[in-house]
Design an enzyme around this catalytic site. Sequence first.
Site, short mmCIF file in Angstrom:
data_model
loop_
_atom_site.label_atom_id
_atom_site.label_comp_id
_atom_site.label_asym_id
_atom_site.label_seq_id
_atom_site.Cartn_x
_atom_site.Cartn_y
_atom_site.Cartn_z
N ARG A 60 18.43 -53.79 83.47
CA ARG A 60 18.78 -54.94 84.56
C ARG A 60 19.19 -56.65 84.08
O ARG A 60 20.36 -57.05 84.71
CB ARG A 60 16.65 -55.33 84.76
N ARG A 81 20.56 -59.64 73.70
CA ARG A 81 19.31 -58.76 73.49
C ARG A 81 19.40 -58.72 72.49
O ARG A 81 20.25 -57.88 71.47
CB ARG A 81 18.75 -57.94 74.56
#
Length: 311
Positions: free
Chosen positions: A51, A101
Amino acid sequence: MRSLINILDLSVEEVDKLLDVADDIIANREKYSEVCHGKKLATLFFEPSTRTRLSFEAAMYELGGNVLGFSAAASSSASKGESVADTTRMACCYADIIAMRHPKEGAPFVASKVSSVPVVNAGDGGHNHPTQTLTDLLTIRRKKGRLNNFTIGFCGDLKFGRTVHSLITALARYEGIKIVLISPDELKLPSYIKKDVIKNNGIEYVQTTDLEAVLPELDVLYMTRVQQERFFSEEEYIRLRDSYILTRKKLDKAKEDLIILHPLPRVNEISTDVDDDPRACYFEQALCGKFVRMALIMELLGLHPEEKESK
Ligand code: CP
């Protein structure tokens, strides 16, 4: 030049404005289609994602910009030993904004210290996930019409769940929030968050292991996955992974206007028979993530529909 590492990097007014812009994007998609023309987003993902990475990329494309990056540390020179700081310096040569991330807490913060372009924390270890929080806030506001005066239950892995940590931190700044913490003893919310965020802000809260007992009180239920990748012991993960499984039957006791959120991915914690219950909002929540990331990219690049510019 501004980055987003922790949700507290944004004031309540700034959060509310981003949500307003996201609402406007949803209503007027075409208006935003060229705002980021000529701009590039680098997605530096050292840890798996569906996502967050795809919604960041879709967000930039829908703003008329372009995307480059990698989706695993193994496909970057991190696998040869390059540091986060040097990887960031390289990305600054090629992109106007970075979404990162990383499995290590604090890595996006380190990146922001050496970066000449905005850095967005797209999830760092068990620490923070501020753009998921913007996603969650947008979903709650669109479904409930407000970000105050409700009871929210957080259920599952509250120890390692970075989305939980960020959302509790964000909600602590709104009035009339009551928090119900539902987890096995081994996966309780870290005490520093309970003390610094919940208690210090005078937020009403209860802690329990029993989801079904508290379900009737909740306006929002935030389910979470047990974070296998943060466990040191596989045996411990297997013992705890199915601590909570929300089923359609259990929802008989819940409010009619409950909303069920989950940052996803889910494993077993929400049975698929819940998916077509009108209270299940987690797929819509994932869609909200794209719109709020569009609003954030524009904000951090200082671009608006009426102020088009190219680099
Ligand atoms: N919610 C979330 O962060 O999902 P991904 O891990 O797929 O990005």
